[in-house]
Design an enzyme around this catalytic site. Structure first.
Site, PDB file in Angstrom:
ATOM      1  CD  GLU A   1      -1.708  -2.442   2.082  1.00 50.96           C
ATOM      2  OE1 GLU A   1      -0.385  -2.723   2.053  1.00 50.96           O
ATOM      3  OE2 GLU A   1      -2.421  -3.028   2.259  1.00 50.96           O
TER       4      GLU A   1
ATOM      5  CB  ILE B   1      25.585  -6.455 -19.717  1.00 50.95           C
ATOM      6  CG1 ILE B   1      26.793  -5.252 -19.602  1.00 50.95           C
ATOM      7  CG2 ILE B   1      25.929  -7.235 -18.157  1.00 50.95           C
ATOM      8  CD1 ILE B   1      28.306  -5.929 -19.853  1.00 50.95           C
ATOM      9  N   GLY B   2      23.967  -8.425 -21.785  1.00 53.42           N
ATOM     10  CA  GLY B   2      22.960  -9.546 -22.034  1.00 53.42           C
ATOM     11  C   GLY B   2      21.595  -9.073 -22.261  1.00 53.42           C
TER      12      GLY B   2
ATOM     13  CD  GLU C   1      20.028 -11.322 -19.642  1.00 51.42           C
ATOM     14  OE1 GLU C   1      19.334 -11.198 -18.713  1.00 51.42           O
ATOM     15  OE2 GLU C   1      21.194 -11.681 -19.704  1.00 51.42           O
TER      16      GLU C   1
ATOM     17  CD  GLU D   1      24.062  -7.582  -3.087  1.00 50.26           C
ATOM     18  OE1 GLU D   1      24.188  -6.589  -3.761  1.00 50.26           O
ATOM     19  OE2 GLU D   1      23.072  -8.147  -2.814  1.00 50.26           O
TER      20      GLU D   1
ATOM     21  CG  HIS E   1      22.618   2.544 -13.546  1.00 50.54           C
ATOM     22  ND1 HIS E   1      23.785   1.854 -13.777  1.00 50.54           N
ATOM     23  CD2 HIS E   1      21.936   1.233 -13.078  1.00 50.54           C
ATOM     24  CE1 HIS E   1      23.888   0.785 -13.344  1.00 50.54           C
ATOM     25  NE2 HIS E   1      22.507   0.295 -12.793  1.00 50.54           N
TER      26      HIS E   1
END
Ligand code: GLN
Ligand code: ZN
Length: 761
Positions: free
Chosen positions: A17, A436-437, A489, A610, A699
């Protein structure tokens, strides 16, 4: 009776929500009141849900419209100058501008940097501080939310990010040490604590997750100074909350601070309990982080109940609280919503609500309630039964794991040999170009996928749509002159889900959303059983794409560490064992691709970094098995088969040895935003294999100019051997449109050609 509480609740809502309210506000300019009303409703619902599940005390101010670190910065007026004018017009607009950036009249206010919250998949906004920074108590969010909870009849405990962790998680824009700002910051905290006490708060929770990190002497001194200052401030009693790991060498520091209660993580670090009990001052409450706030599994009463009985015997009712190990922000809200899961799977799972119910049962059992003990016994029986269920243990997988040898993780020859063979077979020009794909996921594709999922588009029609898209992508790449092609992809909506859905041992939830940042959520798959690959997963698409062209087609896989890292992982096996299982499944895919004539195979590992443990001392062990898993997946292929990997970040300095040890023939990495600076690591280390430092930032919606790309490539050529360098974008193109992709890639190919000509001359 021991008090049951928790450190924080998911904010987004069972049906996301908050996401909807935020996006309606951002996109459609829905009125501010509607957003606040949605937020208020969620808080009320979640407090109530926690109380009904058995919590005696609920936290407040754990809610955030975007991020709690940003909230803290705004609360204490740590607002960078560039946002000030906007803030003065509208606080909320200023707040969202800090989170998301803002564009006005040709003026670009860039957002705060975003980075991972410890080793979770939540991302926080990094406050920007500078030497001489001033702070002031500029808002009343904690107070208002405390009053709101009180008015609804809850016993509430305000939560704040503690001052030392706040500073340590911030960055200074001028190279100064943020911890130097502690003296300036403390009065603002102290003022807030006094206000909370006046409003009737008997406790405040100060989160200091940095206590689970390595600290230097300066860090220790900062904690001592901060808590000496705050304990005398006339505020509520302080619960100092550590989580995400053991206190370790910070234990003496933590118990020496003048606070009234200490929360410790006993899910990740149960072994620290004895040490904590030995040194905990007798006037202090221990909040035991008993059930795991980071996973979706029920706790094991056979282990946990005896442990809690021991603590209870030492501390008694008054001094022992029961809580999840950390905020529940990192788990979905309610398992009851997962009506489609097989009952035998559900029986072993717990989301936020169920975790609180478990804590209630433990507290009641400690108080001698037979019914609660019976519930816990029943839970243990279910878990014991689970272990016997089909799929939890797959004998074939176990046998393969037992048979793993160092050879499994080896290529047949060293890179120097492979390189020559690959050059012969692939016949690529210098500075080969590739991507990159993924290619743009168009609306048509998304619509087709949704229709197929809903049963409104037949398998055959969906496959035909995908094939047409693959063909279009191949023709496009041929037309613009890329050297190593990809299939694009189109069949994947998500690089983890796509593989998880085809592997044994994974399950998917319907509402298992977890906040990633702001309004963005992810629905991590759940690994519950041994991972195996019943059938090839990508071979069909790669071979179809290869059949359309004579240029090399690159097969595209998500790597084992990333498939592990972005899932909820079973807790009855070590993570590295689960990762090896995934690696073996991928190895089969790699070999099938090779056998089907795919000579270049990329295994993406964007999550390798990460996964690094929070403590440096734990890095080598992690990196050893992470690298081994990648190598198991890539191992054993022919020398002429070229293995690529891709990573989406730019910090390689401290893991470059491990990256090199992966021994991929080619690695593509993020570099354009850091203007190729990251290449330092590769140069210092003399990375021997192929490297494709991204030449433009996917990006950004801006189409890079050829001059920009050429400048970046020249910089790369200054430090790398021309024979090593590949030319590619930063990352996959799935979030971009064709309108941007086409000119960007055309320009990229032109740059490579221009430089090639120079090299030849
Ligand atoms: N192959 C993936 C893509 O191109 C890689 C994405 C990623 O690393 N995050 O989308
Ligand atoms: Zn990437």
């Amino acid at each position: 009776m021991s008090l049951v509480t928790h450190l924080g609740f998911p904010r987004i809502g069972l049906k996301r929500e908050l996401k909807r309210a935020l996006e309606a506000h951002w996109r459609d300019n829905a009125p501010v009141d509607a957003l606040h009303e949605a937020a208020r409703k969620l808080r009320a619902r979640h407090w109530r849900l926690a109380r009904d599940a058995g919590a005696d005390v609920v936290p407040c101010n754990d809610f955030s419209l975007y991020d709690h670190v940003l909230d803290t910065a705004v609360l204490f007026d740590a607002i960078p100058d560039r946002y000030r004018p906007l803030f003065e017009r509208s606080e909320l607009d200023g707040y969202f501008a800090m989170a998301r950036g803002h564009r006005e009249g040709g003026h670009d206010l860039h957002a705060l940097e975003m980075t991972k919250w410890f080793d979770t998949n939540y991302h926080y906004l990094v406050p920007e501080l500078h030497a001489g920074q001033r702070f002031a108590l500029a808002g009343d969010k904690p107070l208002a939310e405390f009053r709101e909870a009180q008015a609804l009849g809850h016993r509430a405990r305000p939560v704040l990010l503690g001052p030392v962790s706040f500073l340590r998680l911030s960055k200074s824009v001028d190279g100064s040490n943020p911890l130097d700002l502690l003296d300036a910051l403390l009065p603002a905290y102290a003022g807030l604590l006094r206000q909370l006490a006046e409003a009737g708060a008997d406790w405040v929770q100060l989160d200091e997750p940095c206590l689970a990190l390595d600290q230097d002497a300066g860090g220790h001194a900062a904690y001592r100074k901060a808590y000496a200052g705050l304990s005398g401030a006339g505020g509520p009693q302080i619960l100092l909350a550590s989580y995400f790991g053991a206190l370790g060498d910070n234990l003496a520091l933590a118990v020496g601070l003048p606070v009234h209660g200490l929360h410790v993580d006993l899910a990740r670090a149960p072994h620290q309990l004895d040490a904590v009990l030995d040194v905990l001052p007798t006037d202090r409450v221990l909040s035991a982080g008993a059930v795991d706030g980071r996973n979706v599994w029920r706790s094991r009463p056979d282990k946990l109940l005896p442990l809690l009985r021991k603590v209870h015997a030492r501390l008694g009712d008054e001094r022992l609280w029961l809580a999840p190990s950390c905020s529940l922000l990192h788990v979905p809200i309610d398992l009851d919503a997962e009506v489609a899961l097989p009952p035998e799977r559900r029986a072993s799972m717990a989301f936020a609500k169920q975790k609180l119910e478990e804590l209630r049962a433990y507290a009641d059992a400690l108080a001698g309630h037979a019914a609660a003990e019976a519930v816990l016994h029943a839970q243990q029986a279910v878990l014991d039964g689970q272990a016997q269920q089909a799929g939890v243990r797959n004998p074939a997988v176990r046998a393969r794991l037992d048979a793993l040898s160092p050879q499994t993780a080896l290529r047949r020859s060293a890179y120097a040999t492979r390189r020559i063979l690959q050059a012969e077979v692939l016949g690529l020009p210098p500075l080969p170009t590739t991507t990159i794909g993924s290619f743009p996921q168009t609306d048509d594709l998304r619509r087709a996928r949704a229709a197929h999922r809903a049963g409104k588009l037949s398998d055959a029609a969906y496959q035909a749509t995908l094939e047409a898209e693959v063909e279009r992508v191949v023709r496009f790449q041929e037309a613009i002159g890329l050297d190593v092609l990809v299939h694009g992809e189109a069949e994947r909506n998500d690089m983890v889900e796509y593989f998880g859905e085809q592997l044994d041992g994974y399950l998917f939830t319907r509402h298992g959303w977890v906040q990633s940042y702001g309004s963005r959520c992810v629905k991590p798959p759940v690994i519950w059983g041994d991972v195996a690959r019943p059938a090839p997963m990508t071979v069909r698409w790669s071979t179809y794409a290869q059949s359309l062209t004579t240029r090399p087609m690159k097969g595209m896989l998500t790597g084992p560490v990333t498939l592990l890292q972005w899932s909820f992982v079973r807790d009855d096996l070590p993570r590295e064992t689960v990762c090896r299982q995934i690696a073996l499944a991928l190895r089969d895919e790699v070999h099938d691709l090779e056998a089907a004539g795919i000579g270049v195979i990329q295994i993406d590992e964007p999550a390798l970094r990460e996964g690094l443990p929070l403590r440096r001392a734990d890095w080598p062990a992690y990196l050893a098995w992470a690298v081994e898993c990648f190598r198991i997946a890539a191992g054993g292929v022919r020398d002429a088969t070229q293995i690529h990997t891709h990573m989406c970040y730019s910090e390689f300095n401290d893991i470059i040895e491990a990256v090199a040890a992966m021994d991929a023939d080619v690695i593509s990495i993020e570099t354009s935003r850091s203007r190729m600076q990251l290449l330092d690591a590769f140069v210092r280390f003399r990375y021997p294999n192929g490297i494709g430092p991204g030449v433009y930032d996917i990006h950004s919606p801006c189409v890079p100019t050829q001059d920009e790309m050429l400048a970046l490539l020249r910089r790369a050529l200054d430090v790398l051997d021309a024979g090593q360098l590949w030319v590619n974008p930063d990352c996959g193109l799935k979030t971009r449109s064709w309108k941007e992709t086409e000119p960007a890639l055309r320009g990229m190919v032109a740059c490579a050609r221009q430089l090639r000509a120079g090299i030849a001359a």
